[in-house]
Design a protein around this motif. Structure first.
Motif, PDB file in Angstrom:
ATOM      1  N   VAL A  61     -12.284  59.268 -44.911  1.00  0.00           N
ATOM      2  CA  VAL A  61     -13.192  59.631 -46.020  1.00  0.00           C
ATOM      3  C   VAL A  61     -12.424  60.232 -47.204  1.00  0.00           C
ATOM      4  O   VAL A  61     -12.750  59.972 -48.359  1.00  0.00           O
ATOM      5  CB  VAL A  61     -14.253  60.655 -45.560  1.00  0.00           C
ATOM      6  N   SER A  62     -11.403  61.042 -46.905  1.00  0.00           N
ATOM      7  CA  SER A  62     -10.686  61.707 -47.996  1.00  0.00           C
ATOM      8  C   SER A  62      -9.841  60.734 -48.821  1.00  0.00           C
ATOM      9  O   SER A  62      -9.264  61.104 -49.823  1.00  0.00           O
ATOM     10  CB  SER A  62      -9.803  62.837 -47.450  1.00  0.00           C
ATOM     11  N   LEU A  64     -11.288  58.084 -50.192  1.00  0.00           N
ATOM     12  CA  LEU A  64     -12.218  57.324 -51.034  1.00  0.00           C
ATOM     13  C   LEU A  64     -12.250  57.774 -52.488  1.00  0.00           C
ATOM     14  O   LEU A  64     -12.797  57.080 -53.328  1.00  0.00           O
ATOM     15  CB  LEU A  64     -13.642  57.375 -50.437  1.00  0.00           C
ATOM     16  N   ASN A  65     -11.674  58.932 -52.816  1.00  0.00           N
ATOM     17  CA  ASN A  65     -11.683  59.365 -54.213  1.00  0.00           C
ATOM     18  C   ASN A  65     -10.664  58.604 -55.051  1.00  0.00           C
ATOM     19  O   ASN A  65     -10.590  58.801 -56.257  1.00  0.00           O
ATOM     20  CB  ASN A  65     -11.436  60.873 -54.320  1.00  0.00           C
ATOM     21  N   ARG A  66      -9.856  57.769 -54.424  1.00  0.00           N
ATOM     22  CA  ARG A  66      -8.852  57.043 -55.197  1.00  0.00           C
ATOM     23  C   ARG A  66      -8.500  55.673 -54.626  1.00  0.00           C
ATOM     24  O   ARG A  66      -8.070  54.801 -55.366  1.00  0.00           O
ATOM     25  CB  ARG A  66      -7.571  57.888 -55.290  1.00  0.00           C
TER      26      ARG A  66
END
Lengths: 610, 339
Positions: A61-62, A64-66
């Motif tokens: 999940v971490s 998904l910001n990039r």
């Protein structure tokens, strides 16, 4: 190789030379993380007809910001495979081969690398970077090396004979802490965090003698009467527990949280207090009692911000210690005999345990306590990562790849993305010239040579094997004695096991002897000169006789405890990579390589040793 | 100014934005979550800006474009499926834009900017305009300015690109790292260690509108002196803007030869007009200005995306007021024009 399809479609966007160069290319992207996703997008849009992408990681999940080729529904799936499918939707006319695998494998040998016109690295760790560096040197393929950390980044060309390679300049060693600081006299939060991670391994993970958490009686500072008085008082009354492995002791108590707490945060601390010399110039620690913990009767403070950003009271830490211990033990018990847990910052109980233990220990030693959020950053070596910096670095990398294909390789100097503009207003700072290879580089020089300093009377062949792997970044070394042709070390399992415990002297090596060390996988051979040094407790790599490399120093060697062969560094990194940040290059003469600050950073893209 | 709201981030947001919260902090993330962004022109550069802004976790993004997806867009426009050529570029980009981050509210608007009132633009906290003509840019910039709304614009031609920012009167905080020598315990091998810590300072930046930046008088001595150490990118941008004004289009890849000749002629005229040094604007800068190269769009879109984040979060010094990417030297730099 002229493909029927012409993915570089609309005529005139590129000049003819570029159109043809792209149409005839095949490229490899190593890593499908933040930079890898962006590179892949740029390549397929530009019309690169044949792309291989490799990554051994799965989607979190971490990311998904990039890592924009991945969405929530892809969490847990292979990065390279999802990246391939997403990228094909941008341009179905290109061919993408995705490998869910480590690049460090015999499956990707020199002949594999030779099929590519350019290799683009989008990695986050040094081991894989070193390896791809050697493969590209051996295959004589240009390599574009990339990295980001927060707002900063870099793009660098590596081409055999033309530029320096990834290993031409010694890299700063990983930050480590002396064993006695961790075990006896912590003074910063990080010391307590390292201790807590060691404790996790002692109790639930792979037991490592270098990660002892009990008081270190061999601390030179505590020498003299202190040790003796300690042994006669607390040491014996508490059953001299430090002589027994922490794991065995914990198992005997059935991982009873209260008993564990009392030993770790009560008895062991009292033992340390008895080593009086340690506390002459320091504030002594305060042992804790399970039934009388600070914060027991006060409600949690009012808190705004993320739940993880609230700092727990010591009472709360003890509660978390208790629950996480129980869960972790249950997990351990559910596994087959001999199996163990591996610490992971993203595993709730593992992270809870380290947060609680680090804070309890910090409180004892009057060190500021931290939130779970902050401890996760430090314990997990998290380097912040954002979409924009990755996009910029990947954009520059693909423009550089285009220039290489077009035949303009000499223009492809390193480019640095700065977190803020420099005094000339530059945000992307290119170097003025290519940096030539270091003629004494033990990797890319025509006849690579390096010295290993060690005490030949003590160092065993097994230790030397570790020196080749950890010090010279080899994967599967074979060594023969120069001039004699005797194989002393073989990468074939079992073939030279009989030599393992012999010292170098015993197998006939002396000061000035040379070994020819070969790594079949990396297609790399280096001549290793041995230097006798009586004081050397293990080994040290000396790449250049004129200018010895700052070798990683041992954690234990410095404090007089049992010498350990090899740099016995605390391996507290999930991954590592490095980023060079150019300082201010503009006032430097063009011929001189610019001053650099090498910083330890790990960025995004994980391709690690399996 | 983006209003701050005091609603805490959800667990899902904290998890997804973890790696960036660790860089710019929780407060910035909350401000981002309140920001309404308009992106005009959804070709390659617009798609890159949209991707970066949507990933950052703003409140809403409106994609505005009245043009149809063209064959040449396939070199850089990854939000539009390649089989949708001929359809509206903003509308066909919606599905993929939404998939990038379901927590952001994304809409499409298909009218021409010329058919939209000023009040449409000032509904947003920040406007990013691409692919427009100079007078269109200036009109929207002035509308934003009158309502104290932030405005960015930029374009990519081939490998070359620029950005302009008018954040009007912008207040922000900046973290400054300081070093302090610190004495350690007697067991430390290093006698003193350097402790780094950061302090936060409040700062303010005053911007000028686009027309000021584009109407610089190069005959003034202070501007002449810039030429000596300068980079020709500003003039490359001027030439490409003039081309667009004169021909009502960008240089066309299908007319590569003719258009290159026109551009070089326009270059010679500009050099004469402003008495620029001969050879200052090299041919190479005007030869790769066709279509949008994915790599260049990623680079300029990355810079503009980061400026949106800085402007909205009011954290870290934003660029004032022009950024250029010179692909021949691979240099990217910021210069202040028109002040």
């Amino acid at each position: 190789m002229m493909l029927n399809k012409m993915p570089a479609r609309a005529a005139g966007v590129f000049d003819e030379k570029m159109t043809e160069a792209i149409a005839n290319s095949r490229v490899l992207v190593v890593g499908a993380g933040g930079i890898g996703c962006e590179i892949l997008k740029n390549l397929v849009l530009t019309g690169f007809p044949s792309i291989h992408i490799i990554d051994l990681d799965t989607i979190d999940v971490s990311n998904l910001n990039r890592q924009f080729l991945f969405h929530k529904e892809h969490v847990g799936y292979s990065k390279s495979q999802v990246a391939r499918i997403s990228a094909l939707s941008f341009n179905p006319d290109v061919e993408i081969l995705a490998f869910h695998d480590s690049i460090i494998s015999t499956d990707y040998g020199v002949s594999y690398f030779k099929q590519f016109k350019v290799v683009l690295n989008a990695l986050d760790n040094r081991v894989a970077r070193n390896h791809v560096n050697r493969m590209c040197l051996a295959a004589n393929v240009p390599l574009i090396e990339t990295g980001t950390a927060g707002y900063a980044g870099q793009v660098e060309l590596i081409q055999k004979g033309l530029t320096q390679c990834y290993e031409c300049q010694p890299k700063a060693p990983q930050k480590t802490f002396p064993g006695c600081t961790i075990r006896n006299t912590p003074s910063e939060p990080i010391h307590c965090i390292v201790w807590a991670k060691h404790l996790f391994n002692q109790l639930f993970g792979e037991e490592d003698p270098d990660q002892d958490v009990s008081p270190d009686t061999a601390d030179p500072e505590a020498a003299g009467e202190a040790g003796a008085s300690a042994l006669s008082s607390e040491g014996t009354t508490s059953g001299n527990v430090e002589r027994k492995s922490t794991r065995a002791w914990a198992a005997e108590t059935n991982y009873d949280p209260e008993k564990l707490f009392t030993k770790l945060f009560g008895d062991d601390i009292r033992y340390l207090l008895s080593m009086e010399n340690l506390w002459k110039k320091r504030k002594p620690p305060t042992p804790l009692e399970w039934n009388n913990l600070p914060g027991k009767d006060s409600p949690p403070e009012q808190h705004t911000g993320l739940p993880d950003q609230r700092v727990w009271s010591i009472y709360e830490c003890a509660q978390v210690f208790s629950t996480s211990c129980t869960s972790l033990q249950k997990d351990l018990r559910g596994r087959t005999e001999g199996d163990h847990l591996v610490w992971d910052k993203d595993e709730k109980h593992a992270m809870d345990f380290v947060t609680a233990c680090a804070n309890i220990r910090a409180h004892i030693f009057n060190i500021p306590v931290k939130s779970r959020f902050e401890i996760k950053s430090m314990a997990g070596n998290i380097i912040p990562a954002i979409a924009t910096a990755n996009a910029i670095v990947a954009g520059l990398a693909v423009l550089r790849a285009q220039a290489i294909l077009r035949g303009d390789i000499n223009s492809c100097t390193s480019v640095y993305l700065r977190p803020k503009v420099n005094h000339r207003g530059q945000l992307f700072v290119p170097e003025k010239t290519l940096t030539p290879p270091n003629p004494k580089c033990y990797v890319c020089a025509p006849k690579p040579e390096v010295a290993v300093a060690c005490n030949l009377k003590q160092l065993t062949l097994k230790d030397l094997n570790a020196a080749f792997k950890d010090g010279l970044n080899m994967q599967a070394p074979d060594a023969t004695i120069e001039g004699k042709g005797i194989v002393v070390l073989s990468s074939e399992p079992g073939e030279t096991d009989h030599n393992n415990d012999k010292t170098l002297n015993e197998i006939g090596l002396s000061d000035g002897s040379a070994l020819l060390v070969d790594d079949f996988l990396q297609n790399y051979e280096v001549r290793v000169r041995l230097q006798q040094e009586d004081e050397e407790k293990m080994w040290r790599i000396v790449p250049d006789a004129d200018k010895p490399m700052p070798a990683p120093r041992p954690a234990n060697g410095a404090n007089g405890s049992e010498p350990k062969p090899g740099p016995s560094t605390s391996r507290d990194h999930d991954s590592d990579s490095d980023l060079e940040i150019i300082d201010e290059d503009d006032d430097e003469p063009a011929v001189k390589p610019p001053k650099r600050r090498r910083t330890e950073m790990n960025s995004d893209e994980v391709v690690e040793l399996c | 100014m983006v209003e701050t709201n005091d609603i805490e981030l959800s667990a899902a947001e904290a998890e997804q934005y973890d790696r960036q919260i660790r860089l710019w902090g929780l407060e910035s993330q909350k401000r981002l979550r309140a920001a309404k962004v308009l992106i005009i022109g959804i070709a390659g550069l617009g798609a890159e800006i949209a991707k970066n802004v949507i990933l950052s976790g703003v409140k809403s993004v409106c994609l505005l474009d009245n043009e149809k997806l063209k064959e040449v867009d396939r070199y850089s426009q990854f939000l539009a499926p390649p089989d949708k050529i001929g359809e509206n570029r903003a509308e066909v980009s919606l599905t993929r834009a939404k998939a990038l981050n379901p927590m952001v509210d994304i809409t499409a608007e298909t009218k021409s900017v010329d058919n939209l009132p000023d009040s449409f633009f000032t509904e947003f906290d920040i406007v990013c305009a691409t692919g427009l003509k100079q007078e269109q840019l200036e009109r929207i910039n002035n509308a934003c300015r009158d309502s104290n709304k932030k405005f960015l614009c930029g374009d990519v031609w081939g490998m070359f690109g620029y950005m302009f920012a008018d954040l009007v009167d912008h207040e922000y905080s900046e973290e400054i790292v300081q070093h302090k020598a610190q004495k350690r315990g007697p067991d430390d091998t290093e006698k003193t260690a350097v402790e780094t810590f950061s302090i936060t300072v409040k700062r303010r930046a005053i911007y000028v509108p686009l027309q000021n930046a584009l109407s610089v008088d190069w005959m003034k001595p202070e501007m002449r002196s810039r030429l000596r150490r300068g980079d020709p990118s500003y003039f490359v941008m001027k030439i490409l803007m003039r081309f667009k004004d004169e021909y009502n289009r960008d240089p066309d890849a299908a007319k590569r030869k003719e258009d290159t000749a026109i551009l070089l002629r326009m270059r010679d005229e500009l050099v004469k007009e402003l008495s620029l040094p001969a050879g200052f604007i090299v041919d190479a800068l005007l030869q790769d200005v066709f279509g949008t190269m994915a790599g260049a769009a990623a680079v300029i879109g990355g810079v503009i995306g980061q400026e949106v984040v800085k402007a909205v979060s009011q954290r870290e010094p934003p660029h004032n007021n022009m950024f250029f990417f010179n692909p021949v030297k691979c240099v990217g730099f910021v210069e202040l024009y028109g002040q």
